[in-house]
Design an enzyme around this catalytic site. Sequence first.
Site, short mmCIF file in Angstrom:
data_model
loop_
_atom_site.label_atom_id
_atom_site.label_comp_id
_atom_site.label_asym_id
_atom_site.label_seq_id
_atom_site.Cartn_x
_atom_site.Cartn_y
_atom_site.Cartn_z
CB SER A 146 -0.95 0.01 1.21
OG SER A 146 -0.25 0.21 2.42
CG ASP A 204 5.40 0.07 5.56
OD1 ASP A 204 6.30 -0.11 6.41
OD2 ASP A 204 4.48 -0.74 5.37
#
Length: 397
Positions: A146, A204
Site C-alpha cells: 500500500s 513504509d
Amino acid sequence: MHVKECIVSAPGKSILHGEHAVVHGKVALAVSLNLRTYLYLKASSTGKVCINLPNIDTFLCWDLSELKQFIPDSCGKREEAKRPDAELVRRLREFVGVTNGNLDTRSMATLAFLYIYLSLFGSGDLPSLTVCVWSELPTGAGLGSSAAFSVCLAAGLLSASGAISTPLKEWDNTARWCQEDMELINSWAFQGEMIIHGNPSGVDNAVGTWGGILRFLSGKIIPLSRVPLLRILLTNTKVPRSTKVLVAGVKDKINKFPSIMNPVLDSVDAVSCTCEKILAEMTSQPITGEHYNVLEELIDINQHHLNVMGVGHPALDTLCRVTLARGLHSKLTGAGGGGCGITLLRPETDCSVVQSTIQDLKDCGFDCWETSIGGPGVQQHSALSVKEEILEILNHY
C-alpha cells in the site's frame, strides 16, 4: 497538466531486524525490497478520470462533473501535507462506498487515489487522465504494497500537477527527484497511508520514497547514507495473521515476564545496531566472507528471539529448516505468525542451490522469489527502461 505522460515506480519494504522490539523503543532496520510497484499516468481528452488496478481487478472511471463537487476549499499543492482533510475523506468514503465494515483493498486504494488527485488539482480545472498501477508485490503480506502504491500516486500526480519538476532528461532511462521534491512525495504518500491504514508509522512510505536501508527509532526515521545491495529469497508462507493480535501478544508477554522479556528486547536492539555497523563496513571496505558470516548469525539470533516473543509459526519453522538444509539462513520479516520470511544469499551461492531452494519452498506450498534489498526508492522511468512485460500491462489498461 504540466506532464502529459509519465511512468514511476517505488519499491516494497521488508524489516531486516527489530520487528516488534521497535514498538517498545528499540532500533529497527527497514529495507527496500526490489519488487516494485509501477504507475503509468496519461492525460486524456475523454472528460473522465480513470484508475486501473489490474492486480485486484479494479477498473473505475468517473466523469469530471461527478468529482467537481468534492473540490476542497483549500489545496496544499506546494505545501507538505500534514494530515488528511477529515471532511473530504468523509465525503469520499461515502462516494466510493467505504464504511467501517468495508475496508477492502479496492475501496481503500480508490479512496487514496481520489483524495490525492482532488487535493492536488482542486485549485484549478480538474484534468482528464488515466492512471494504471501494477505491482510485483503481493497485497496484504506486510511488504509495503500500500505504501509503494501511495508513493507512486504521490510522485505521478505531483509531477502531473507541476508541484514537482520532472527529473527525467531526454537521454535518461531512470531518474530520481531532488531532496526537496522527495520530501514532498513522502508527505503526500504518508497522507495516502493514513487514509488506508489510519495511524501508520511512516516507515513504509519512507522506504518507498528513499529506498536503501532506514534506521527507525521512537518515531525518528534516518536513511543510512550508503548501503550494500544484498541478494535474498523472499518467501510468502501464505499463512494469514493479524498484526494487531501479534503486537498485543508480545506486550502481554513483556508485562507478564518483564525480567525475562526486557533483556530479549535489548538483545534485538543490539542485533539491529550490530547489523547496521556491519552494513556500514561493507560499503567502506572490501566485502569479505566474514561480513556474511556475521549477517547470517544475526539472522539466526533474531529469529530465535522472535520465537521467544511468541510470533513464530510452524510454517516459518519449515522455511528456516528447508533453507538451512541448503546452507542458507532465514528469519521472519514483519509481524510474524505466518506471513513472510527472508533468506540471505551469499555472493558465491550457486544458481543451482538457489533454484533448488526455491523449488523446495514451493513444494511446501509457499510462494518464493529471488530478489534484493537495499535498492533505490521512487524513480521516474523512460518507456525503454521498463521491462517489456510490465510496459505491456501498463499500456494495455
